[in-house]
Every structure is written in structure tokens, then in C-alpha cells.
Design an enzyme around this catalytic site. Structure first.
Site, mmCIF file in Angstrom:
data_model
loop_
_atom_site.group_PDB
_atom_site.id
_atom_site.type_symbol
_atom_site.label_atom_id
_atom_site.label_comp_id
_atom_site.label_asym_id
_atom_site.label_seq_id
_atom_site.Cartn_x
_atom_site.Cartn_y
_atom_site.Cartn_z
ATOM 1 N N TYR A 109 0.858 -1.187 0.000
ATOM 2 C CA TYR A 109 0.000 0.000 0.000
ATOM 3 C C TYR A 109 0.892 1.234 0.000
ATOM 4 O O TYR A 109 1.840 1.331 0.788
ATOM 5 C CB TYR A 109 -0.908 0.016 1.249
ATOM 6 C CG TYR A 109 -1.695 1.299 1.343
ATOM 7 C CD1 TYR A 109 -2.972 1.401 0.790
ATOM 8 C CD2 TYR A 109 -1.136 2.450 1.933
ATOM 9 C CE1 TYR A 109 -3.674 2.597 0.840
ATOM 10 C CE2 TYR A 109 -1.835 3.647 1.971
ATOM 11 C CZ TYR A 109 -3.099 3.718 1.426
ATOM 12 O OH TYR A 109 -3.792 4.895 1.450
ATOM 13 N N GLU A 197 -3.213 7.497 -4.199
ATOM 14 C CA GLU A 197 -3.145 6.207 -3.515
ATOM 15 C C GLU A 197 -2.881 5.102 -4.530
ATOM 16 O O GLU A 197 -3.593 4.992 -5.527
ATOM 17 C CB GLU A 197 -4.474 5.957 -2.798
ATOM 18 C CG GLU A 197 -4.472 4.704 -1.945
ATOM 19 C CD GLU A 197 -5.850 4.409 -1.374
ATOM 20 O OE1 GLU A 197 -6.032 4.572 -0.164
ATOM 21 O OE2 GLU A 197 -6.748 4.025 -2.146
#
Ligand code: GDP
Ligand code: MN
Length: 394
Positions: A109, A197
Site C-alpha cells: 500500500y 493512492e
């Protein structure tokens, strides 16, 4: 302002970040053609909507033939996809991104956000990719590594290296991760992003790929980023908010039935609270700003009444820079020109309040006049309730 995954990936590609090969499709035929262009044996068909968590909602389909790609496209195009980020109305799928699949050895992530408290760009990463960050911070908080960027010097290579070490990468992957992280940082900074993101960023055969990308931009900076403004897809936005923002109004759509026209963000927040305390639900937040002309007030009525759920309108003005007489003229204009088919509660206070009240009494006698904020909220809720019981009786 949000953009689509494929658009964000185009920005990443310019910074040398590795991406699966892919192509855009607006029809099932085009989707199959894209698959044949890309080649290989496996593809992912990805719904392009302004939301994450598409996978869990059925918006990401793995395919093993061109026929499957075509079928997946048939199923997704024109459908409304409901993810836990879209609200119950979901978002319409108008475009698909077809990509080659990439073998996933590790999922990471990687997120860039503006930390408002630190007033700095913050990078958050975790070796537990694939999950959403909320889930990671709940289940694997120790896996999260962070870096904060000093705006005076910008992000430095060593910070990206620290992140890469923190993620447990080694060997040649360190350098590749640093390149990817620094590339993301440049995209974030150069386009005035508010969020970037990559989930997941994957390790595949000793290379690093961005498999997904979500990006949002600071709307106050769009004037200087015309190349980003062009990426706007209004079909993905709340039509009520698009209508208002196209007219320079600061409006946020909510779920209730009491439409609000207020001056000042603070007063607007307080009014929403008062409506709730009085037992009602606001339909929107709308700040008309300072020095609002009668035309602007009338425009605000148009924006609020766009929402068919609105059953009462509440105008709450505490005029400092504003003038109650202008607002009252605006209310009269709205009644005349826009037509207000629901009960209307108006509370005026401050500059030129006497004139404002006189104008209302003269030109808008149907208005329910309120004295204080509390009084206004209670009268609006009472009007909503009596409207409801009247329609139930009928
Ligand atoms: P999101 O659900 O909106 O975040 O969409 P993503 O693009 O992140 O896709 C969801 C999930 O699908 C990913 O977390 C992966 O597990 C999977 N996925 C997407 N692309 C590929 C791929 O090329 N290969 C494999 N094996 N899985 C993929
Ligand atoms: Mn994702």
C-alpha cells in the site's frame, strides 16, 4: 476533484512508473479489440468510476479469453456500481480499462496525503497491500511506515529509501521502489493533488508495478492546472453539486429534506446542527458567501430546488458584509422567477435587517419569518412535519 484510474495512470507513466499495459474501452467490441491489442492470455476488465473498493463490488473482472472480456464489458457498461464509498445510488460505469494481468508476488500500500495538522505532504506505506488503509491501520498498525515532507526542500531520496526498507524490500527492489515513490511524489506535487493512492503497488518478477491508482486534486488550484481540469468527468459527480459549483456556489449535497441557504460556512454548520437538534435532516450545505446579490440568492434557490427531495427551504442570514435588503430582494426574485413550491422559512439578522423585513412583508408575504437561529430551525422542521402529515392524510 477526482479522476479515473486510467487518467491517473497516464500521469504516473510520464514519471517513468511501471504499469501493466492497458487500453480504454467504451463498448464490448472495443474491449475485446483492446484485449487482442494487448495480447497474452489473461486480462482484467476494470470499471472506471470515481470510487475505490471496486473489486469487492464486482467492478474488477479477471478474464481468460477475448470472449470473456467482451462479456465482462457487456455486464459492466451502463451498470451502476455500488461500493462502500459511493453511497447507495452507486456510480454509472461509462468507461472500462482493459489491462494485461500481472503476477502478484507481493502487494504494497502506498498513499500520499496532505496532513492538515502538520501542514505537510505525508507518505503512508504498508507491506500489507490489497487491504484498504482503514483495515490495515486496524489489523496491522505496526506494518505502517510514514514519512513527512519538508516543503522547503521537498521529498528526498533517503526518505523514499527509508520507506522501501520499512516495507522489507531488499536488493534491486530498493532502487526500483525509490524510483516509483519519487515519481509519485512528483506527480502529487506538480499537479496540486490532495490525495494519491496506489493500492496495490506490486512486486512482480523483481519489478515494481502500480496496479491501481486513485487521485484527487485541490479544487482551489484547478485554475492553474488546465490539463487536470480537462480530466473532469461530470457523470461521476453528484449532479446537485455540479450544478452549484458550475455557478460558483459552495454546496455539499446531504441526504435530508430541508434545503438550506446560508451565509458563511460557520453559520451553515451551526444551522445544520440546529436542524438536527430540532428533529429534522438537512438536504444540503450551501454558503452564499459575502456580499451576495439578489441574483446570487435566486441562483442559490435554483441549486437547492434541483434536489427533488427538498420539502422545505430555510434561509438563514446573519449579515455583516451581506445586506438583508439584498437577500430579501433575492428571496422575492426567487419566488417570482424560480418558483418555490415548498414552505419557505427566512431568518434575517444584521445589516439592513429592517429594510429586509419590510421587503419580505411587501413582496414575499407567504414567507414564514423567524427571529433567531433556533426559531428558524424549529419553524423549518415544523413546516416539514406538517407538510408530511398533510401528504400522508391525502
Ligand atoms: P479497487 O478494488 O477499486 O481498489 O481496484 P484494484 O485495481 O485495486 O483491483 C482490486 C484487486 O484486483 C487488486 O487488489 C488485485 O488483488 C486484483 N487485481 C487487479 N489487477 C490484477 C492483476 O493484474 N493480476 C492479479 N492477479 N490481480 C489483479
Ligand atoms: Mn485498489
Amino acid at each position: 476533484m477526482d479522476i479515473h484510474e486510467y487518467q491517473a495512470k497516464e500521469l504516473l507513466a510520464k514519471q517513468g512508473i511501471r504499469l501493466p499495459r492497458g487500453g480504454l474501452a467504451y463498448s464490448p467490441e472495443q474491449a475485446a479489440y483492446r484485449a487482442s491489442e494487448i495480447g497474452g492470455e489473461f486480462w482484467v476488465v476494470k470499471a472506471q468510476i470515481h470510487s475505490g473498493a471496486r473489486g469487492k463490488a464486482g467492478g474488477i473482472i479477471l478474464c481468460k479469453s477475448e470472449k470473456e472480456v467482451e462479456d465482462a464489458a457487456e455486464k459492466l457498461l451502463g451498470a451502476r456500481l455500488v461500493t462502500h464509498q459511493t453511497g447507495e445510488r452507486g456510480k454509472m460505469v461509462g468507461r472500462l480499462y482493459i489491462e494485461e494481468t500481472v503476477q502478484i508476488d507481493r502487494e504494497i500500500y502506498l498513499g500520499f496525503v496532505l496532513d492538515r495538522k502538520e501542514e505537510r505532504i505525508m507518505i503512508v506505506a504498508s507491506g500489507q497491500g490489497g487491504m484498504e488503509i482503514e483495515e490495515i491501520s486496524e489489523k496491522e498498525p505496526d506494518s505502517i511506515v510514514r514519512q513527512v515532507v519538508d516543503p522547503g526542500v521537498g521529498m528526498l531520496d533517503f526518505q523514499a529509501r527509508e520507506l522501501a526498507f520499512g516495507l522489507g524490500l531488499d536488493g534491486a527492489l530498493i532502487g526500483k521502489a525509490v524510483q516509483a515513490i519519487m515519481g509519485c511524489y512528483r506527480v502529487f506535487r506538480d499537479y496540486d493533488a490532495s490525495m494519491l493512492e496506489i493500492n496495490p503497488l506490486v512486486v512482480s518478477h523483481d519489478e515494481i508495478y502500480a496496479l491501481d491508482c486513485k487521485m484527487s486534486f485541490d479544487e482551489n488550484a484547478l485554475f492553474r492546472r488546465p490539463e487536470i481540469s480537462e480530466l473532469r468527468d461530470k457523470s461521476q459527480e453528484d449532479p446537485r453539486e455540479t450544478f452549484a459549483s458550475d455557478r460558483g456556489l459552495s454546496y455539499v449535497g446531504l441526504e435530508g429534506n430541508i434545503g438550506c441557504i446560508i451565509n458563511g460556512a460557520g453559520l451553515a454548520m451551526a444551522t445544520l446542527d440546529m436542524i438536527k437538534i430540532a428533529g429534522g435532516e438537512p438536504a444540503n450545505f450551501l454558503d452564499i458567501g459575502g456580499g451576495a446579490s439578489p441574483e446570487r440568492v435566486a441562483k442559490s434557490f435554483r441549486a437547492v430546488l434541483q434536489d427533488k427531495k427538498v420539502e422545505v427551504v430555510l434561509v438563514n442570514i446573519f449579515a455583516g458584509i451581506n445586506r438583508c435588503d439584498w437577500v430579501a430582494e433575492g428571496v422575492a426574485k426567487a419566488l417570482d422567477e424560480v418558483g418555490v413550491p415548498v414552505p419557505l422559512v427566512v431568518r434575517l439578522s444584521g445589516t439592513k435587517v429592517e429594510e429586509g423585513r419590510r421587503i419580505l412583508a411587501e413582496k414575499a408575504p407567504s414567507v414564514i419569518v423567524a427571529d433567531t437561529l433556533k426559531d428558524a430551525a424549529e419553524k423549518a422542521v415544523a413546516a416539514w412535519k406538517s407538510g408530511k402529515s398533510a401528504s400522508e392524510a391525502a
